[in-house]
Enzyme design. Structure first.
Site, PDB file in Angstrom:
ATOM      1  N   CYS A 186      18.051  23.371  -8.421  1.00  0.00           N
ATOM      2  CA  CYS A 186      18.362  24.136  -9.619  1.00  0.00           C
ATOM      3  C   CYS A 186      19.366  25.260  -9.433  1.00  0.00           C
ATOM      4  CB  CYS A 186      17.092  24.793 -10.151  1.00  0.00           C
ATOM      5  SG  CYS A 186      15.795  23.651 -10.491  1.00  0.00           S
ATOM      6  N   GLY A 225      22.667  21.358 -10.258  1.00  0.00           N
ATOM      7  CA  GLY A 225      21.737  20.500 -10.979  1.00  0.00           C
ATOM      8  C   GLY A 225      22.387  19.906 -12.209  1.00  0.00           C
ATOM      9  N   ASN A 237      14.298  28.423  -9.100  1.00  0.00           N
ATOM     10  CA  ASN A 237      14.972  27.563  -8.121  1.00  0.00           C
ATOM     11  C   ASN A 237      14.166  27.594  -6.833  1.00  0.00           C
ATOM     12  OD1 ASN A 237      17.971  27.900  -6.110  1.00  0.00           O
ATOM     13  ND2 ASN A 237      16.820  26.078  -6.588  1.00  0.00           N
ATOM     14  N   GLY A 238      13.807  26.411  -6.325  1.00  0.00           N
ATOM     15  CA  GLY A 238      13.050  26.330  -5.068  1.00  0.00           C
ATOM     16  C   GLY A 238      11.796  25.502  -5.241  1.00  0.00           C
ATOM     17  N   CYS A 251      18.349  29.374   3.413  1.00  0.00           N
ATOM     18  CA  CYS A 251      18.628  27.963   3.728  1.00  0.00           C
ATOM     19  C   CYS A 251      20.058  27.832   4.259  1.00  0.00           C
ATOM     20  CB  CYS A 251      18.466  27.146   2.447  1.00  0.00           C
ATOM     21  SG  CYS A 251      19.096  25.469   2.593  1.00  0.00           S
ATOM     22  N   TYR A 311      26.566  23.002   2.429  1.00  0.00           N
ATOM     23  CA  TYR A 311      26.762  22.003   1.366  1.00  0.00           C
ATOM     24  C   TYR A 311      26.475  22.480  -0.056  1.00  0.00           C
ATOM     25  CZ  TYR A 311      25.712  17.872  -1.479  1.00  0.00           C
ATOM     26  OH  TYR A 311      25.667  16.951  -2.480  1.00  0.00           O
ATOM     27  N   SER A 318      32.398  18.789  -0.552  1.00  0.00           N
ATOM     28  CA  SER A 318      31.886  19.779   0.395  1.00  0.00           C
ATOM     29  C   SER A 318      32.387  19.575   1.819  1.00  0.00           C
ATOM     30  CB  SER A 318      30.366  19.788   0.367  1.00  0.00           C
ATOM     31  OG  SER A 318      29.910  18.476   0.550  1.00  0.00           O
ATOM     32  N   CYS A 352      12.712  18.444   4.008  1.00  0.00           N
ATOM     33  CA  CYS A 352      12.744  19.820   3.487  1.00  0.00           C
ATOM     34  C   CYS A 352      11.665  19.959   2.421  1.00  0.00           C
ATOM     35  CB  CYS A 352      14.113  20.107   2.882  1.00  0.00           C
ATOM     36  SG  CYS A 352      14.168  21.675   1.989  1.00  0.00           S
TER      37      CYS A 352
HETATM   38 FE1  SF4 Z   1      17.534  24.373   3.805  1.00  0.00          FE
HETATM   39 FE2  SF4 Z   1      15.362  22.945   3.457  1.00  0.00          FE
HETATM   40 FE3  SF4 Z   1      16.861  22.536   5.624  1.00  0.00          FE
HETATM   41 FE4  SF4 Z   1      15.421  24.811   5.395  1.00  0.00          FE
HETATM   42  S1  SF4 Z   1      14.591  22.746   5.573  1.00  0.00           S
HETATM   43  S2  SF4 Z   1      17.596  24.592   6.030  1.00  0.00           S
HETATM   44  S3  SF4 Z   1      15.526  25.155   3.178  1.00  0.00           S
HETATM   45  S4  SF4 Z   1      17.496  22.179   3.488  1.00  0.00           S
END
Ligand code: SF4
Length: 481
Positions: free
Chosen positions: A7, A35, A110-111, A248, A254, A295, A394
């Site tokens: 998001c 998004g 977001n998250g 992150c 990216y 990217s 992730c």
């Molecule tokens: Fe980013 Fe998720 Fe990788 Fe952590 S695990 S670096 S939050 S993509």
């Protein structure tokens, strides 16, 4: 190249009623890369909330007379969504709106939470009824519950933050206040700025702050709550310092737009650095360096600058592919990658090509891109990746999925090189990642498995939709909670 984030969030508060819907529209437009599934804006017209949300790109959802018909107001919150957890359920549109005994609230998030399943189960056992399958409704529920116990919305957010675990950058509004908060690890970016006329804006990325003519002030600190009202801006930082910052790292590699600045570091500069380091650690004799749009372009430029190999435009992306594009299924011989990308024969024919991209997830897309280049006459294709191999999923709001889908979990680098049909393959080293963030702390759990929070008990992306199915089948989610 085929990872998505969940998001982008945006908020605005003006000193006088004005066209906050249009300001939000332009803010969302700048955040569209975060998004593309659905989006929405909620306007606060003197305490009355008016919203519009739907599936589609910002330009599609707010086409025609939708935007002009939205009322003027002093505040708005807005959201652009890519559905990972919770899927494409229409109820999952954001911002979420809540009417409660003490007023109302609109929330954009977001998250992903790492304790969403536990929190939701606890709420359900006390009678809560959920209408969506996203984590955001759980956050809204907890803030609302706290709000009924405490005298202010900011106190409610503060108390909720003691319960929430995982990644959340929030923008919410009550009838009187705009509030933003970033989780104590600071997984997802969040920043704010101000226009010359005193309007404050909050956004996932600084590109959206500038898009609406505001000056970036700074990032919301991990654990910080900012409260904007007629009385100015107040910061609450009682959560700061409780956790080590874990932004992150993939925001730099990216997710974010190259013109954004996150926690004081330019995303573009960070990608150039990645390309330069790749050129030093994985040198190769070649005639041209090209980037995978979009990217991979900055890192390719860095690779070219460091290696001295000329930079070229070797791949063109069809910029007009939106949500309505349907990838050809197995029943057709059309290749979706060929429709999205085209090789520039002039740049690559009879040349030794270095192709720089941000990541390889499953390997299918990269294999097709390498083939595109060979079909266009490339003599050699050397793939360089500006991130380390993905080895772990992730849990913080991206769709880097289970190990079984990650090519680097199953194959060695020479094997991956064979699978994608490249002449050589080099990844960015995990030990060099700190050079991309100016030595700031960051999360890199998808590369090394070092998760900053506890791993969620149910890691399925459709966990809440699955629960509904399970409950219908008679599963008792009350047991063991
Ligand atoms: Fe980013 Fe998720 Fe990788 Fe952590 S695990 S670096 S939050 S993509």
């Amino acid at each position: 190249m085929s990872i998505h984030e969940e998001c982008g969030v945006f908020g605005v508060i003006a000193p006088e009623p004005c066209d906050v819907a249009s300001i939000s529209y332009y803010g969302l437009y700048a955040l569209q890369h975060r998004g593309q599934e659905s989006c929405g804006i909620v306007v606060n017209d003197d305490g009355v909330f008016v919203s519009h949300k739907d599936m589609g790109l910002v330009s599609e959802v707010f086409s025609g007379d939708i935007l002009p018909r939205m009322p003027k107001g002093t505040m708005a919150v807005a959201h652009a969504r890519y559905g990972t957890t919770g899927g494409t359920n229409r109820n999952n549109y954001q911002p979420i709106e809540v009417n409660h005994q003490k007023g109302r609230m609109a929330l954009a998030h977001n998250g992903n939470l790492s304790n969403a399943v536990e929190l939701r189960s606890e709420l359900e056992l006390t009678g809560a009824i959920f209408h969506t399958t996203s984590d955001t409704e759980t956050i809204a529920y907890i803030i609302t519950k706290e709000r009924l116990q405490v005298p202010s919305i900011e106190e409610a957010v503060s108390r909720a933050m003691n319960t929430l675990d995982g990644a959340y950058s929030l923008v919410l509004m009550s009838p009187q206040k705009l509030i933003c908060a970033r989780d104590p690890y600071g997984f997802r970016p969040l920043c704010y700025g101000k226009t010359a006329d005193g309007t404050y804006v909050v956004a996932s990325e600084s590109c959206a702050i500038r898009a609406v003519g505001a000056e970036l002030i700074w990032d919301v600190e991990p654990g910080e709550i900012l409260i904007f009202s007629k009385n100015g801006v107040v910061s609450r930082r009682e959560h700061c310092g409780k956790k080590d910052k874990k932004l992150c790292i993939f925001e730099y590699i990216y997710f974010s737009r190259p013109d954004s600045v996150i926690d004081g570091i330019s995303v573009h500069a960070s990608r150039i650095t990645a390309g330069k380091i790749l050129a030093k650690t994985h040198p190769v004799k070649a005639d041209v360096v090209i980037g995978a749009p979009d990217s991979g372009l900055d890192a390719a430029l860095g690779f070219s600058q460091e290696s001295g190999i000329p930079y070229g435009i070797g791949l063109i992306k069809n910029k007009y592919i939106g949500r309505t594009f349907i990838s050809p299924g197995q029943g057709t011989r059309l290749d979706g990658v060929k429709i999205k990308l085209a090789a520039v024969e002039e740049s690559v024919k009879d040349k030794r090509v270095v192709l720089v991209d941000d990541s390889i997830v499953r390997g299918n897309t990269m294999g097709r891109v390498v083939k595109l280049l060979r079909d266009a006459g490339a003599k050699e294709v050397h793939v360089r990746i500006s991130s380390p191999p993905f080895l772990h999923p992730c849990y913080y709001g991206t769709d880097i999925d289970s190990e079984e889908h990650l090519i680097a979990c199953k194959y060695s680098i020479p094997e991956i090189c064979d699978i994608i049909g490249a002449d050589s393959l080099g990844y960015f080293s995990a030990t060099e990642l700190h050079q991309l963030t100016g030595n700031c702390e960051f999360c890199s759990a998808c590369f090394n498995g070092d998760y900053p929070t506890k791993i969620p008990t149910d890691t399925r992306k459709d966990r809440f939709e699955q629960r509904l199915t399970d409950i219908k089948r008679g599963a008792d989610y009350g047991k063991g909670i």
